[in-house]
Design an enzyme around this catalytic site. Structure first.
Site, PDB file in Angstrom:
ATOM      1  N   TYR A   1       0.860  -1.187   0.000  1.00 43.10           N
ATOM      2  CA  TYR A   1       0.000   0.000   0.000  1.00 43.10           C
ATOM      3  C   TYR A   1       0.892   1.231   0.000  1.00 43.10           C
ATOM      4  O   TYR A   1       1.566   1.515   0.996  1.00 43.10           O
ATOM      5  CB  TYR A   1      -0.901  -0.022   1.233  1.00 43.10           C
ATOM      6  CG  TYR A   1      -1.882   1.133   1.343  1.00 43.10           C
ATOM      7  CD1 TYR A   1      -2.151   1.994   0.287  1.00 43.10           C
ATOM      8  CD2 TYR A   1      -2.574   1.352   2.538  1.00 43.10           C
ATOM      9  CE1 TYR A   1      -3.056   3.035   0.403  1.00 43.10           C
ATOM     10  CE2 TYR A   1      -3.490   2.386   2.666  1.00 43.10           C
ATOM     11  CZ  TYR A   1      -3.716   3.227   1.604  1.00 43.10           C
ATOM     12  OH  TYR A   1      -4.612   4.250   1.722  1.00 43.10           O
TER      13      TYR A   1
ATOM     14  N   LYS B   1      -1.346  -1.228  -4.179  1.00 40.97           N
ATOM     15  CA  LYS B   1      -2.404  -0.224  -4.137  1.00 40.97           C
ATOM     16  C   LYS B   1      -1.721   1.128  -4.210  1.00 40.97           C
ATOM     17  O   LYS B   1      -1.044   1.555  -3.271  1.00 40.97           O
ATOM     18  CB  LYS B   1      -3.228  -0.347  -2.856  1.00 40.97           C
ATOM     19  CG  LYS B   1      -4.287   0.745  -2.705  1.00 40.97           C
ATOM     20  CD  LYS B   1      -4.959   0.664  -1.335  1.00 40.97           C
ATOM     21  CE  LYS B   1      -5.936   1.824  -1.147  1.00 40.97           C
ATOM     22  NZ  LYS B   1      -6.546   1.800   0.208  1.00 40.97           N
TER      23      LYS B   1
ATOM     24  N   ILE C   1      -9.305  -0.356  -5.121  1.00 42.47           N
ATOM     25  CA  ILE C   1      -9.658  -0.376  -3.701  1.00 42.47           C
ATOM     26  C   ILE C   1     -10.462   0.892  -3.464  1.00 42.47           C
ATOM     27  O   ILE C   1      -9.918   1.988  -3.344  1.00 42.47           O
ATOM     28  CB  ILE C   1      -8.416  -0.413  -2.794  1.00 42.47           C
ATOM     29  CG1 ILE C   1      -7.494  -1.584  -3.173  1.00 42.47           C
ATOM     30  CG2 ILE C   1      -8.841  -0.522  -1.329  1.00 42.47           C
ATOM     31  CD1 ILE C   1      -8.071  -2.947  -2.907  1.00 42.47           C
TER      32      ILE C   1
END
Length: 304
Positions: free
Chosen positions: A137, A166, A208
């Site tokens: 992330y 992400k 996401i």
């Protein structure tokens, strides 16, 4: 070693619902998950920033993951792994595997941000702690740690179970840079709501998402149109959706998204301190955006 997870599709970063006493509302959490999956979402990401992870105890996090796995059925649950210490992050990763999560979304440590050597050690320690498929992330805006494409490559070369990133730098050029350097080694997911169409056009294949917590049907439709390259249709839906999607990119994004959930009858605006619910002016602003959106809500066609 577990197989790579399918990180494609719309994977909600689910909010954490609370009762009036601010304990976790597990019954609503399960219903909310089933509702979003029933509208075409492909998995669930729990314990992210939108899930108010930093306000949850370790045991609450484990119980939330258990509930998500139970409610999701065959759909994968990805556990957000963030902590003040590497030790606690590793423990949470191992607990996530034990309760049946299929993937990990690995964050840099809360609060502390330093050089690449320390960040690499932290990320590697978590990724190595389980056999689960992992997603890095990258959110330099929120966490002050920016994983550069070259650093992602280092981690990908070291860890076979790192399968995705992400990307939440809010810079579509970063998606292109990662794609150019890593090719198909990592699946790219858009991590900010108001960059979905641009991100997909640059090579991202997953999302996401945040406002999906209130608008799953529109979110899935927008993603599918973008992936199909139906840009005119995607643009029309995107322009309708953008005023709401931009609520995902401000400091009080948790409060705004939960407020929208409550307004559409799918959740509560309750948050845990230090967050407080929106003040009257902020609530009026969000309500105005939502009123305009609902009055002009598009009629979604069933896809062939």
């Amino acid at each position: 070693m577990n197989q790579p997870m399918n990180y494609k599709g719309v994977i909600p970063a689910i909010t954490t619902p609370f009762h009036e006493d601010l304990s976790v509302d597990f019954d609503f959490l399960k219903n909310h998950i089933r509702w979003m999956l029933g509208h075409g979402c492909t998995g669930i990401t729990a314990l992210g920033s939108l899930g108010e992870s930093a306000t949850l105890s370790f045991q609450e996090k484990v119980e939330i993951l258990k509930a998500c796995v139970e409610a999701a059925g065959d759909a994968p649950v990805v556990a957000g792994i963030a902590a003040l210490s590497t030790r606690e992050a590793v423990q949470l990763a191992q607990a996530a595997e034990e309760v049946g999560c299929r993937g990990l979304m690995v964050l840099p440590p809360y609060v502390y941000s330093s050089d690449w050597a320390e960040m690499k050690h932290h990320m590697s320690s978590v990724i190595e702690a389980t056999s689960l498929s992992c997603m890095l992330y990258n959110n330099p805006i929120a966490y002050r740690t920016d994983f550069l494409p070259e650093q992602m490559l280092e981690l990908a070369e070291k860890h076979e179970n790192l399968h995705a990133v992400k990307e939440s730098s809010a810079d579509v050029r970063r998606v292109s840079s990662i794609r150019a350097l890593l090719k198909d080694r990592l699946t790219l997911l858009v991590g900010v709501d108001d960059l979905l169409v641009e991100g997909v056009s640059a090579g991202a294949t997953g999302w996401i998402a945040g406002l999906v917590n209130a608008f799953p049907e529109e979110s899935v439709r927008l993603y599918n149109l973008s992936m199909a390259g139906k840009w005119d249709e995607a643009r029309a839906l995107y322009e309708w959706f953008l005023p709401l999607l931009r609520l995902d990119t401000v400091v009080k994004f948790v409060q705004y998204i939960k407020f929208v959930q409550e307004e559409v009858g799918m959740g509560s605006a309750r948050v845990r301190p230090p967050r407080l619910e929106l003040n009257p002016e902020e609530a009026a602003y969000a309500r105005g955006l939502l009123k305009t959106a609902l009055e002009n809500r598009p009629s979604l066609l069933v896809e062939s």
